[in-house]
Design a protein around this motif. Structure first.
Motif, short mmCIF file in Angstrom:
data_model
loop_
_atom_site.label_atom_id
_atom_site.label_comp_id
_atom_site.label_asym_id
_atom_site.label_seq_id
_atom_site.Cartn_x
_atom_site.Cartn_y
_atom_site.Cartn_z
N GLY A 1 0.81 -1.22 0.00
CA GLY A 1 0.00 0.00 0.00
C GLY A 1 0.84 1.26 0.00
N ALA A 2 1.93 1.24 0.78
CA ALA A 2 2.80 2.42 0.83
C ALA A 2 3.45 2.67 -0.53
CB ALA A 2 3.86 2.23 1.90
N ALA A 3 3.86 1.60 -1.21
CA ALA A 3 4.49 1.76 -2.52
C ALA A 3 3.49 2.31 -3.55
CB ALA A 3 5.06 0.42 -2.98
N LEU A 4 2.25 1.81 -3.52
CA LEU A 4 1.24 2.27 -4.47
C LEU A 4 0.87 3.74 -4.26
CD1 LEU A 4 -1.12 -0.84 -4.58
CD2 LEU A 4 0.60 -0.14 -6.26
N VAL A 5 0.98 4.20 -3.02
CA VAL A 5 0.65 5.61 -2.74
C VAL A 5 1.83 6.52 -3.00
CG1 VAL A 5 -0.01 7.21 -0.89
CG2 VAL A 5 -1.16 5.01 -1.10
N THR A 6 3.04 6.05 -2.71
CA THR A 6 4.23 6.90 -2.81
C THR A 6 4.53 7.28 -4.26
OG1 THR A 6 5.16 5.91 -0.81
CG2 THR A 6 6.67 7.07 -2.26
N ALA A 7 4.44 6.32 -5.16
CA ALA A 7 4.83 6.59 -6.55
C ALA A 7 4.02 7.73 -7.18
CB ALA A 7 4.71 5.32 -7.38
N PRO A 8 2.69 7.75 -7.11
CA PRO A 8 1.96 8.86 -7.73
C PRO A 8 2.03 10.17 -6.96
CG PRO A 8 0.43 7.33 -6.72
CD PRO A 8 1.78 6.69 -6.64
N LEU A 9 2.05 10.12 -5.61
CA LEU A 9 2.07 11.36 -4.84
C LEU A 9 3.34 12.15 -5.08
CD1 LEU A 9 0.46 10.65 -1.35
CD2 LEU A 9 -0.41 12.03 -3.23
N ASN A 10 4.46 11.47 -5.27
CA ASN A 10 5.69 12.19 -5.54
C ASN A 10 5.72 12.76 -6.95
OD1 ASN A 10 7.85 12.21 -3.35
ND2 ASN A 10 7.13 10.10 -3.24
N GLY A 11 4.81 12.32 -7.81
CA GLY A 11 4.73 12.87 -9.15
C GLY A 11 3.63 13.90 -9.32
N LEU A 12 3.05 14.36 -8.20
CA LEU A 12 2.00 15.36 -8.27
C LEU A 12 2.52 16.65 -8.88
CD1 LEU A 12 -0.98 15.69 -7.44
CD2 LEU A 12 -0.18 16.71 -5.31
N GLY A 13 1.80 17.16 -9.91
CA GLY A 13 2.30 18.31 -10.65
C GLY A 13 2.10 19.63 -9.94
N GLN A 14 2.52 20.67 -10.60
CA GLN A 14 2.45 22.00 -10.03
C GLN A 14 1.05 22.57 -10.19
OE1 GLN A 14 5.39 24.32 -12.04
NE2 GLN A 14 6.99 22.76 -11.80
N GLY A 15 0.67 23.44 -9.29
CA GLY A 15 -0.58 24.17 -9.39
C GLY A 15 -1.81 23.29 -9.34
N GLY A 16 -1.74 22.13 -8.70
CA GLY A 16 -2.89 21.26 -8.57
C GLY A 16 -3.19 20.46 -9.81
N LEU A 17 -2.27 20.35 -10.73
CA LEU A 17 -2.47 19.58 -11.94
C LEU A 17 -2.59 18.10 -11.59
CD1 LEU A 17 0.02 21.31 -14.39
CD2 LEU A 17 -2.44 21.67 -14.20
N PRO A 18 -3.26 17.31 -12.44
CA PRO A 18 -3.36 15.86 -12.16
C PRO A 18 -2.00 15.19 -12.26
CG PRO A 18 -4.24 16.37 -14.32
CD PRO A 18 -3.99 17.71 -13.64
N PHE A 19 -1.98 13.92 -11.92
CA PHE A 19 -0.72 13.17 -11.93
C PHE A 19 -0.18 13.09 -13.35
CE2 PHE A 19 -3.24 11.35 -8.42
CZ PHE A 19 -2.45 11.78 -7.37
N ASP A 20 1.13 13.23 -13.42
CA ASP A 20 1.81 13.17 -14.71
C ASP A 20 1.93 11.71 -15.15
OD1 ASP A 20 3.29 13.50 -16.93
OD2 ASP A 20 5.12 14.16 -15.90
N PRO A 21 1.22 11.31 -16.22
CA PRO A 21 1.28 9.90 -16.62
C PRO A 21 2.51 9.55 -17.43
CG PRO A 21 -0.18 11.07 -18.06
CD PRO A 21 0.30 12.10 -17.07
N GLY A 22 3.36 10.49 -17.64
CA GLY A 22 4.49 10.27 -18.52
C GLY A 22 5.73 9.79 -17.79
N PHE A 23 6.88 10.37 -18.20
CA PHE A 23 8.17 9.92 -17.68
C PHE A 23 8.30 10.13 -16.18
CE2 PHE A 23 12.61 10.82 -16.63
CZ PHE A 23 13.19 9.61 -17.02
#
Length: 393
Positions: free
Chosen positions: A108-130
């Motif tokens: 669970g920690a791994a599934l949450v950590t990966a996207p949260l650290n990729g949270l974009g600027q200004g409230g943008l959704p998660f970056d699905p790219g690189f």
């Protein structure tokens, strides 16, 4: 001060890890700001420091620490003008979860950590790219490292427990051999003296009385030595209050020979060389070797004559015990090489770097010879002793 120190949930190493993570993350944040031409936000910098300080609780509350680190990191990513990145602080927090928590919590920690650290600027959704792919790879690397370290720690703890169990088993075997030496010697002596007292009770009451007195003393001594050894098994249960009795040494060989004589064996003790005090462990080894050898002689050769020779050399002490075999000419029972008696003698002698020879003699009987290093202490004053003393029945 002591109560306040006991309330602390972190150690000095935890503080060093938190400070190091804060320094690394701040340095990376400053470089990213300079590289992207943005201004250095003070609020974001303080938020990163607060995120690193949460690592102080990572040992006792790893999941809570990771949640706090991820939330504060999301605040930095949403407010700062630089691109988000996987910092050292979330890596340490995730590693702590992988080392200490159950597999479900780690997943669970791994599934949450990966996207949260990729949270974009200004409230943008998660970056699905690189960015998300890089965070997923970093998360996998941290979790794998934590799981491997966790497995290594468990194996190390299991090996440590196994070594402790082996040490306890070795100590119990040593105590068993020690008890064998004591019980075998004293009980054999008591058995023979009891038989002698019974045989002399009708026609020589005085000899029977002396045998019974010796029998009583031997039993009391055996009980005292057994109690002293069994106290080892209860070490740590209660504080030691009694003064331990002195261990026997080479000076007590006359007592062993006298007991052997009282048991009916014509035993002779010869001392050669200038006698001197021996180290306690060496003296105890000499005493136990003679005790075990005479016990075996009475067991296998009956009342056959025996000789004990103790020789003091400049740098060693040697003792030899010989018996003449059964007096009636009967074949001597085979001496078990794997018995506790001989094993105990060999281990005692090997502990001091000495040598032991044990085997049947060509002219009958059995011989045990031991040599132990025992250099004379240079600071001890020289005291003249008789060059040769013979004690005969």
């Amino acid at each position: 001060m002591g109560t306040r120190a006991e309330r602390l949930t972190w150690t000095r190493n935890d503080a060093l890890v938190a400070v190091g993570a804060a320094a690394v993350d701040l340095t990376g944040f400053a470089f990213d700001t300079q590289f992207e031409g943005a201004s250095l936000e003070v609020v974001a910098a303080f938020t990163m420091v607060a995120s690193s300080l949460a690592l102080l609780a990572r040992r006792r509350h790893p999941v809570v620490t990771l949640c706090a680190v991820l939330l504060l990191g999301a605040v930095v990513n949403l407010t700062a003008s630089v691109s988000p990145h996987f910092g050292l602080t979330p890596a340490v927090a995730l590693y702590s979860v992988a080392v200490a928590c159950r597999p479900s919590a780690v997943v669970g920690a791994a599934l949450v950590t990966a996207p949260l650290n990729g949270l974009g600027q200004g409230g943008l959704p998660f970056d699905p790219g690189f960015g998300l792919l890089a965070n997923a790879a970093a998360t996998l690397l941290v979790v794998t490292t934590g799981l491997l370290v966790r497995r290594w720690q468990r194996e190390t703890e299991a090996k440590r427990a196994l070594l402790a169990e082996r040490a306890v088993a070795d100590e119990r075997r040593r105590i068993a051999r020690e008890l064998h030496d004591i019980v075998a010697h004293h009980i054999t002596t008591m058995q023979l003296m009891a038989g002698g007292a019974r045989a002399n009770l009708a026609h020589d009451p005085e000899a029977a009385r002396e045998a019974l007195v010796t029998l009583e003393g031997s039993g009391r001594m055996a009980l005292g030595e057994m109690r002293q050894l069994l106290d080892v098994l209860r070490a740590g249960e209660e504080p030691e209050t009694a003064v331990p009795a002195p261990q026997p040494g080479a000076g007590d060989l006359e007592r062993i020979v006298a007991e052997s004589r009282a048991a009916g064996s014509d035993t002779e003790l010869t001392v050669s060389g200038p006698a001197r005090p021996l180290p306690p462990t060496v003296g105890l080894t000499v005493f136990r070797v003679v005790q075990e050898a005479l016990t075996n002689a009475r067991k296998h050769a009956g009342n056959a004559p025996a000789r004990v020779r103790l020789a003091y050399g400049p740098d060693e002490v040697a003792v030899e015990i010989c018996d003449e075999g059964p007096a009636d000419g009967a074949a001597r029972r085979p001496y078990r090489a794997g018995g506790y008696g001989l094993i105990g003698m060999r281990e005692r002698v090997a502990l001091h770097g000495g040598t032991l020879e044990a085997g049947p003699r060509e002219d009958g009987g059995f011989r045990v010879a031991v040599r132990l290093p025992a250099p004379a202490a240079p600071e001890a004053p020289h005291q003249p002793h008789p060059q040769r003393e013979e004690l005969r029945r």
